[in-house]
Design an enzyme around this catalytic site. Structure first.
Site, PDB file in Angstrom:
ATOM      1  N   VAL A  61      21.812 -39.616 -49.944  1.00 15.05           N
ATOM      2  CA  VAL A  61      22.649 -40.532 -50.713  1.00 15.05           C
ATOM      3  C   VAL A  61      23.593 -39.817 -51.675  1.00 15.05           C
ATOM      4  O   VAL A  61      24.532 -40.426 -52.180  1.00 15.05           O
ATOM      5  CB  VAL A  61      21.750 -41.533 -51.486  1.00 15.05           C
ATOM      6  CG1 VAL A  61      21.124 -40.875 -52.712  1.00 15.05           C
ATOM      7  CG2 VAL A  61      22.529 -42.792 -51.885  1.00 15.05           C
ATOM      8  N   TYR A  62      23.382 -38.538 -51.923  1.00 16.82           N
ATOM      9  CA  TYR A  62      24.267 -37.797 -52.820  1.00 16.82           C
ATOM     10  C   TYR A  62      25.651 -37.668 -52.176  1.00 16.82           C
ATOM     11  O   TYR A  62      25.829 -36.927 -51.207  1.00 16.82           O
ATOM     12  CB  TYR A  62      23.716 -36.408 -53.128  1.00 16.82           C
ATOM     13  CG  TYR A  62      22.446 -36.368 -53.955  1.00 16.82           C
ATOM     14  CD1 TYR A  62      21.974 -37.486 -54.643  1.00 16.82           C
ATOM     15  CD2 TYR A  62      21.709 -35.191 -54.052  1.00 16.82           C
ATOM     16  CE1 TYR A  62      20.808 -37.436 -55.389  1.00 16.82           C
ATOM     17  CE2 TYR A  62      20.543 -35.129 -54.813  1.00 16.82           C
ATOM     18  CZ  TYR A  62      20.099 -36.265 -55.475  1.00 16.82           C
ATOM     19  OH  TYR A  62      18.945 -36.215 -56.220  1.00 16.82           O
ATOM     20  N   SER A  63      26.591 -38.412 -52.742  1.00 19.60           N
ATOM     21  CA  SER A  63      27.979 -38.404 -52.250  1.00 19.60           C
ATOM     22  C   SER A  63      28.044 -38.672 -50.751  1.00 19.60           C
ATOM     23  O   SER A  63      28.829 -38.070 -50.014  1.00 19.60           O
ATOM     24  CB  SER A  63      28.668 -37.077 -52.590  1.00 19.60           C
ATOM     25  OG  SER A  63      28.702 -36.885 -53.988  1.00 19.60           O
TER      26      SER A  63
END
Length: 344
Positions: A61-63
């Site tokens: 989900v990071y970026s």
């Protein structure tokens, strides 16, 4: 660098790990954290490996996957020298299979992460959040499938309620599946709620803590104080709405104590805050993050020395909070406390 066993597993992890949410940062949250491209990320990885920091933590989900992709590029050609920890479960889109921990979601998410990371396995997969819609038997069975297939070496969770973590361990034991060995948690001098339930659970069940945001969402960097408001350019201006809450007086009480100990030790405020965490029960690794090399090198200075018992006592007293019921009487009444002495 000190290396520690991750919970009751055979995996040895460095006392400090590097969090890569700043890699490829986009959007209002991750973009404010940092925007390291492949060149800068490779340099930060170089510095980490020189210092013995061999574990790198990321999440799909990071970026929207960019962090994993940039990390994969940064470690290309040296996969055997690093441990990769990633997470999945939070929404990656609006479709029915874009979130959660169902069998279809977990298998698909792991395959996508492996492609972005450019590897055939991750050393630690953590469920980023508890999914109340998927039966725990399905979740644990799928983790077993991924481990047997060699795509995942060890499994853990992040931000989990204690009773659900304990339930998952029981299901694993009943079916002969691998147990969870890690819990990635928020823990800092201004956020000690982990100690009430999750720390005793971790000690009893062999679940090691991987600590995220050890500087209290950037509040314990030494740049904020009673007479020093949040400076211009701080990420807190854009991200404080997402931060774990803390009352102002508690924050300043902790900062006062940190600054006093920092002056005594001739260390920076972040170094003292991280060193305190490294002494706590069940903590396997503290995840540090940095937008640039200078921040990273300062955080690396948290190891290789020790706070004195007197300095620890000062920090303990300044950061102590009364936990909620049913823990309250065990801290307030002698009879309760005698039955259940705290770990710390």
């Amino acid at each position: 660098m000190d290396y520690r066993q991750l919970g009751s597993s055979g995996l040895r992890v460095p006392a400090l790990s590097f969090g890569t949410a700043t890699f490829g940062g986009t959007g209002p949250l991750f973009g404010a954290w940092g925007r390291s491209d492949e060149t800068e990320a490779r340099r930060l990885v170089d510095v980490c490996l020189e210092a013995g920091v061999t574990m790198f933590d990321t999440a799909d989900v990071y970026s929207n996957g960019a962090s994993e992709a940039v990390l994969g590029a940064a470690i290309k050609g040296r996969r055997d020298a690093v441990l990769i920890s990633t997470k999945t479960g939070l929404p990656m889109g609006d479709g029915p299979q874009d979130w959660g921990a169902s069998r279809a979601r977990l298998i698909g998410a792991v395959e996508a992460s492996l492609r972005r990371l450019g590897t055939d396995h991750v050393d630690l997969l953590q469920l980023h959040a508890f999914d109340a819609f998927t039966p725990a038997e399905e979740v644990m069975g799928t983790l077993d499938t991924l481990i047997v297939a060699g795509k995942v070496r060890y499994a853990g969770v992040s931000n989990y309620p204690g009773w659900q973590l304990m339930k998952a361990q029981g299901i694993a034991d009943r079916n002969g599946w691998p147990r969870l060995v890690a819990h990635q948690v928020y823990y800092s001098l201004i956020g000690r709620a982990y100690e009430a339930d999750l720390m005793p659970l971790g000690a009893d069940q062999g679940v090691g803590a991987l600590v995220w945001s050890p500087l209290g969402w950037g509040r314990l960097t030494g740049r904020i104080g009673r007479d020093r408001p949040i400076p211009a350019g701080s990420r807190l201006h854009d991200t404080e709405q997402f931060a774990p809450p803390v009352e102002a007086e508690q924050l300043y009480r902790v900062i006062d104590a940190l600054e006093a100990v920092a002056a005594e030790t001739r260390k920076s405020v972040p170094q003292v805050a991280i060193n305190w965490l490294l002494r706590r029960p069940t903590v396997a690794s503290v995840i540090i993050g940095a937008r640039n090399e200078a921040q990273l090198r300062d955080n690396l200075g948290a190891v290789g020395w020790a706070l004195s018992p007197e300095q620890v006592a000062v920090l303990d007293a300044a950061s102590a909070i009364l936990p909620p019921y049913p823990h309250t009487p065990y801290h307030q009444q002698e009879g309760f406390a005698r039955l259940n002495p705290p770990l710390v």
